[in-house]
Design an enzyme around this catalytic site. Structure first.
Site, PDB file in Angstrom:
ATOM      1  N   GLY A 128       0.826  -1.196   0.000  1.00 19.02           N
ATOM      2  CA  GLY A 128       0.000   0.000   0.000  1.00 19.02           C
ATOM      3  C   GLY A 128       0.859   1.245   0.000  1.00 19.02           C
ATOM      4  N   GLU A 185      10.507   1.955  -2.678  1.00 18.81           N
ATOM      5  CA  GLU A 185       9.785   2.135  -3.944  1.00 18.81           C
ATOM      6  C   GLU A 185       9.268   3.565  -4.000  1.00 18.81           C
ATOM      7  OE1 GLU A 185       6.050   0.211  -6.500  1.00 18.81           O
ATOM      8  OE2 GLU A 185       6.101   0.018  -4.317  1.00 18.81           O
TER       9      GLU A 185
END
Length: 372
Positions: free
Chosen positions: A186, A216
């Site tokens: 998420g 990320e």
């Protein structure tokens, strides 16, 4: 996908499709067939942006190329909508495994978040059981077609919610029913793994492995927390570990770098980086280095000896396969069969399997690369 996997070959003529592969980072709700979304969506009256499978696939690819992880994640509203029943989960999981087998995957770990599939009244345990049923059917289908495959579940908690411990307990409860590890996923920025420290503490007491999305959409602090708070054995993507590497100088033959303490630790401990090249471009994970594949720090990390692995992340959103990801890396960085074998052996060594089974998987890969 409209692309033909058979077109992906190395310079020596080797078909990448035919090589045995290991997939460690592949989201169940990111790997649906567009035709399945249309069919299951019609059963529940789901409004879709296209009624043709090719057009719907193109829509997902377009919406996923925003350069933002937050925007990228919005496309999952449609896929999760058709995964709220046992039948829906079972079908999606079965087809998912079939598609892995068709891509030459001999071992795969499928990650997904049970808490996102309770809209029609299923319990958390029922969702895991439905997915496992579909996985087992898919495995039987692939093996019946004459191809070897093994698949495990990575049960995932959503990092912006407060169910981490509950989901960790769910994962451990099903460790003898197909679940091989735990993950959090998420929105990464603003939701450090430390938020779920209780879950990771529990997993540690149960000796249950975890991989953590980190590096990320957020940087070194996220990776640091994944390692310290999450005891992560692997980093989901992890590409931004390159922010802890300083390029001192370059000449025609060499690049001279200095590794920070965090990067040095990740390298020395052989903590696997679950990179997903196309996805990393789509979500802006490599924006600090550029916006084309050649700018991806993958090759730098590989040349420095990090344990890099290659993955798809979300095959639907990225319009890709593991065969394609390996092909575009080979084209960008002039990799050959030996390089691609290293990536698969790295993944095999990092799989959430007992040591003996990881060694057997490595033997399967080596034999496959020698025989192709």
């Amino acid at each position: 996908m409209s692309e033909n996997n058979h077109a992906y070959t190395l310079s020596d003529g080797t078909s990448i499709l035919d090589l045995p592969k290991v997939s460690l980072h592949d989201h169940l709700d990111g790997g649906l067939r567009p035709a399945t979304i249309i069919e299951l969506g019609s059963e529940i009256g789901l409004e879709l942006p296209a009624s043709d499978a090719d057009a719907l696939g193109a829509w997902f690819a377009e919406k996923s190329n925003s350069g933002s992880l937050v925007e990228y994640l919005k496309t999952f509203d449609l896929t999760t909508a058709v995964m709220q029943t046992s039948a829906g989960l079972e079908r999606v999981a079965r087809e998912f495994v079939q598609d892995l087998g068709a891509d030459g995957v001999v071992y795969g770990e499928i990650r997904w978040a049970p808490e996102q599939h309770l809209g029609s009244g299923l319990s958390l345990d029922q969702t895991v059981e439905a997915v496992q049923s579909g996985i087992e059917q898919g495995i039987a289908d692939v093996r019946a077609a004459g191809r070897p495959i093994r698949v495990g579940q990575l049960v995932t908690a959503m990092r912006h919610n407060d169910r981490g411990l509950e989901i960790a307990e769910l994962a451990v409860r099903h460790r003898d029913n197909g679940v091989v590890g735990f993950d959090i996923a998420g929105p990464e920025a603003g939701f450090l793994p430390s938020k779920h420290r209780a879950a990771f503490d529990y997993l540690a007491t149960e000796f249950f492995p975890a991989t953590v999305h980190a590096g990320e959409a957020d940087g070194l602090d996220s990776i640091r927390s994944a390692l310290l708070d999450g005891r992560a054995l692997r980093l989901g993507h992890g590409v931004r570990i390159a922010e802890d590497i300083v390029i001192e100088r370059q000449d025609d033959e060499n690049t001279y770098v200095t590794l920070g303490t965090l990067a040095q630790w990740v390298k020395d401990r052989e903590i696997a980086l679950e990179t997903s090249p196309t996805s990393n471009l789509q979500t802006g994970a490599i924006a600090a280095w550029g916006d084309e594949l050649i700018d991806h720090p993958f090759d730098l990390l590989y040349q420095l000896g990090f344990r890099v692995t290659v993955n798809t992340d979300n095959r639907l959103m990225s319009g890709t396969t593991l065969t394609r990801e390996l092909s575009i890396l080979a084209d960008a960085f002039a990799y050959d069969r030996t390089d691609l074998e290293v990536f698969q052996l790295n993944a095999a060594a990092s799989a959430f399997l007992p040591l003996e089974e990881r060694e057997e998987l490595a033997d399967i890969i080596s034999a496959g690369f020698e025989g192709s």
